[in-house]
Design a protein around this motif. Sequence first.
Motif, PDB file in Angstrom:
ATOM      1  N   GLY A 178      -1.393  12.079   0.712  1.00 35.59           N
ATOM      2  CA  GLY A 178      -2.265  12.958   1.194  1.00 35.59           C
ATOM      3  C   GLY A 178      -3.270  11.920   1.699  1.00 35.59           C
ATOM      4  N   THR A 179      -4.436  12.195   1.223  1.00 38.98           N
ATOM      5  CA  THR A 179      -5.216  11.298   2.145  1.00 38.98           C
ATOM      6  C   THR A 179      -6.082   9.867   1.636  1.00 38.98           C
ATOM      7  OG1 THR A 179      -7.418  13.189   1.085  1.00 38.98           O
ATOM      8  CG2 THR A 179      -6.223  13.197   3.672  1.00 38.98           C
ATOM      9  N   THR A 180      -5.224   9.910   0.440  1.00 37.02           N
ATOM     10  CA  THR A 180      -5.698   8.568  -0.375  1.00 37.02           C
ATOM     11  C   THR A 180      -5.410   7.738   0.121  1.00 37.02           C
ATOM     12  OG1 THR A 180      -6.311  10.229  -2.204  1.00 37.02           O
ATOM     13  CG2 THR A 180      -6.013   8.157  -3.254  1.00 37.02           C
ATOM     14  N   LEU A 181      -5.564   6.118   0.263  1.00 38.33           N
ATOM     15  CA  LEU A 181      -4.313   5.167   0.442  1.00 38.33           C
ATOM     16  C   LEU A 181      -5.096   4.315  -1.281  1.00 38.33           C
ATOM     17  CD1 LEU A 181      -3.527   2.473   2.335  1.00 38.33           C
ATOM     18  CD2 LEU A 181      -5.641   2.126   3.126  1.00 38.33           C
ATOM     19  N   TYR A 182      -3.862   3.434  -1.284  1.00 38.48           N
ATOM     20  CA  TYR A 182      -3.783   3.273  -2.536  1.00 38.48           C
ATOM     21  C   TYR A 182      -3.619   1.480  -1.885  1.00 38.48           C
ATOM     22  CZ  TYR A 182      -4.124   7.282  -5.519  1.00 38.48           C
ATOM     23  OH  TYR A 182      -4.335   8.112  -6.246  1.00 38.48           O
ATOM     24  N   VAL A 183      -4.329   1.172  -2.437  1.00 34.60           N
ATOM     25  CA  VAL A 183      -4.053  -1.258  -2.138  1.00 34.60           C
ATOM     26  C   VAL A 183      -3.615  -1.580  -2.941  1.00 34.60           C
ATOM     27  CG1 VAL A 183      -4.807  -2.976  -0.612  1.00 34.60           C
ATOM     28  CG2 VAL A 183      -5.066  -0.881   0.550  1.00 34.60           C
ATOM     29  N   SER A 184      -2.662  -2.407  -3.199  1.00 36.03           N
ATOM     30  CA  SER A 184      -1.832  -3.206  -4.190  1.00 36.03           C
ATOM     31  C   SER A 184      -3.156  -4.504  -4.339  1.00 36.03           C
ATOM     32  CB  SER A 184      -1.146  -3.807  -3.596  1.00 36.03           C
ATOM     33  OG  SER A 184       0.282  -2.885  -3.953  1.00 36.03           O
ATOM     34  N   GLY A 185      -2.839  -5.189  -5.349  1.00 37.88           N
ATOM     35  CA  GLY A 185      -3.617  -5.724  -6.154  1.00 37.88           C
ATOM     36  C   GLY A 185      -3.563  -7.054  -5.426  1.00 37.88           C
ATOM     37  N   GLN A 186      -4.578  -7.361  -4.758  1.00 37.32           N
ATOM     38  CA  GLN A 186      -4.501  -8.530  -3.813  1.00 37.32           C
ATOM     39  C   GLN A 186      -4.848 -10.012  -4.332  1.00 37.32           C
ATOM     40  OE1 GLN A 186      -3.126  -7.532  -0.511  1.00 37.32           O
ATOM     41  NE2 GLN A 186      -2.351  -6.514  -1.185  1.00 37.32           N
ATOM     42  N   LEU A 187      -4.204 -11.055  -3.999  1.00 41.83           N
ATOM     43  CA  LEU A 187      -4.730 -11.970  -4.361  1.00 41.83           C
ATOM     44  C   LEU A 187      -5.639 -12.919  -2.708  1.00 41.83           C
ATOM     45  CD1 LEU A 187      -1.445 -13.833  -6.220  1.00 41.83           C
ATOM     46  CD2 LEU A 187      -3.487 -12.246  -7.266  1.00 41.83           C
ATOM     47  N   PRO A 188      -6.471 -13.921  -3.853  1.00 36.83           N
ATOM     48  CA  PRO A 188      -7.168 -14.893  -2.877  1.00 36.83           C
ATOM     49  C   PRO A 188      -6.426 -15.542  -2.147  1.00 36.83           C
ATOM     50  CG  PRO A 188      -7.640 -16.075  -4.995  1.00 36.83           C
ATOM     51  CD  PRO A 188      -6.349 -15.042  -5.486  1.00 36.83           C
ATOM     52  N   MET A 189      -4.815 -15.115  -1.084  1.00 35.81           N
ATOM     53  CA  MET A 189      -4.761 -15.710  -0.151  1.00 35.81           C
ATOM     54  C   MET A 189      -5.268 -16.111   1.022  1.00 35.81           C
ATOM     55  SD  MET A 189      -1.178 -14.861  -1.269  1.00 35.81           S
ATOM     56  CE  MET A 189      -0.096 -15.456  -0.113  1.00 35.81           C
ATOM     57  N   GLN A 190      -4.740 -17.632   1.786  1.00 33.17           N
ATOM     58  CA  GLN A 190      -5.261 -18.150   2.860  1.00 33.17           C
ATOM     59  C   GLN A 190      -4.360 -18.585   3.847  1.00 33.17           C
ATOM     60  OE1 GLN A 190      -9.179 -20.351   2.935  1.00 33.17           O
ATOM     61  NE2 GLN A 190      -9.913 -18.943   4.386  1.00 33.17           N
ATOM     62  N   PHE A 235       0.314  -1.053  -0.418  1.00 33.12           N
ATOM     63  CA  PHE A 235      -0.152   0.035  -0.359  1.00 33.12           C
ATOM     64  C   PHE A 235       0.906   1.330   0.099  1.00 33.12           C
ATOM     65  CE2 PHE A 235       0.226  -1.525   4.696  1.00 33.12           C
ATOM     66  CZ  PHE A 235       0.972  -0.277   5.129  1.00 33.12           C
ATOM     67  N   THR A 236       0.330   2.585  -0.322  1.00 32.01           N
ATOM     68  CA  THR A 236       0.489   3.925  -0.096  1.00 32.01           C
ATOM     69  C   THR A 236      -0.047   4.464  -0.101  1.00 32.01           C
ATOM     70  OG1 THR A 236       1.125   4.566  -2.498  1.00 32.01           O
ATOM     71  CG2 THR A 236       2.725   3.638  -2.239  1.00 32.01           C
ATOM     72  N   ILE A 237       0.335   5.653   0.950  1.00 30.42           N
ATOM     73  CA  ILE A 237      -0.851   6.731   1.153  1.00 30.42           C
ATOM     74  C   ILE A 237      -0.408   7.860   0.479  1.00 30.42           C
ATOM     75  CG2 ILE A 237      -1.270   7.800   3.457  1.00 30.42           C
ATOM     76  CD1 ILE A 237      -1.052   5.602   4.483  1.00 30.42           C
TER      77      ILE A 237
END
Lengths: 157, 157, 157
Positions: free
Chosen positions: A33-45, A29-31
Amino acid sequence: MSETIASRLAALGLELPDAAAPAANYVPFTIVGTTLYVSGQLPMQNGAVAVTGRLESESDIAKGQEAARLCAINILAQARAALGGDLEGIGRLAKIQGFVSSAPEFDKQHLVINGASDLLVDVLGERGVHARAAVGMASLPFNASVEIDAIFAIGGE
Amino acid sequence: MSETIASRLAALGLELPDAAAPAANYVPFTIVGTTLYVSGQLPMQNGAVAVTGRLESESDIAKGQEAARLCAINILAQARAALGGDLEGIGRLAKIQGFVSSAPEFDKQHLVINGASDLLVDVLGERGVHARAAVGMASLPFNASVEIDAIFAIGGE
Amino acid sequence: MSETIASRLAALGLELPDAAAPAANYVPFTIVGTTLYVSGQLPMQNGAVAVTGRLESESDIAKGQEAARLCAINILAQARAALGGDLEGIGRLAKIQGFVSSAPEFDKQHLVINGASDLLVDVLGERGVHARAAVGMASLPFNASVEIDAIFAIGGE
């Protein structure tokens, strides 16, 4: 009365995993200002991609929805890590992109990504209602069935 | 002299449809601060997806451009709804993503998405000039030929 | 001590090309507020797409990484043009999207996009550490092997 995100997680019997480390040379992730970008997440378990293979027919929708749900849980785990452990720092979920590994004949990506949209609204409440795109991919890293990324506004808007 | 977006729409003989309801459990747009995120729009016309099937060869470009144009019209309809009915609230169109349902041999996604880019500049004028990505998808929801989403800045920048 | 982006470029022996013109009716970047959106960049070199064809197997990873590296160089060229010639105007790289032309069996998009992530961190230093998504496409414009877009925060955050 003042329902918290943590109380909703508890009511859903959901425990977020530790935020997964990125699969490559980038950050989850990066932040700015007031925006949080979350990287592409896979169906990890439990540290592994739990749902693999491209979706071919309607009988694969439920499998895809479970993959999307896992992606959403990992998005929340990353957001929690980004916000110092407290999801209440979320202003709102602005947008998700749902990438669904798809055979050319499969056109139910919108139903698959509902597995994520529903979970996010269940957990985040009104703050979880989001814009989105749902599209069909030729393939995804680690043969994952779904990948989802997210943009959050943090703090008061 | 002070050309409005409404006057350009009229000059083009374009009437925007009512904003389409989302195909699933999400919202067609979100606003965070001065950013408007419009969900992926399909080539809807009169309540149905009007252009379907993946693009295979150069002879499909015109069909794809018409699909992209319809997506752009639906983006404008959503933006108008987001802005309380008045497209003049647009500061500028920041970016679009053009997702084109494509056979592996089809590599003219940039020409297809011009169908949207041209319409958006025709309607929004200088404020419609945008960054973009145009890419080829394995498939799209409802077998649509094209899906496009958008990010706008609203108000004065 | 105060390492500049220009000095890192020089140390890497990298000379950025002139920013490529867009392949169609759009602009290569937009700036809204403090956000810089860079359009999807292809692996252009000397005015032509230098790496083409979809990736099929592990033996194609190196080729894909070179394509991703070229996309990243073109992203930097666009950012430099957007910032009036001085990459020091970058606050940080927020996110990239890596679109990899992929056979259904190819699932190493994350390794391919490392070709871009590594270059961006090498050049931009801490400011280059980014969120990302890496996904597999049915095809890309001009039969390119990779397309990458980017969102930067500019100026002090």
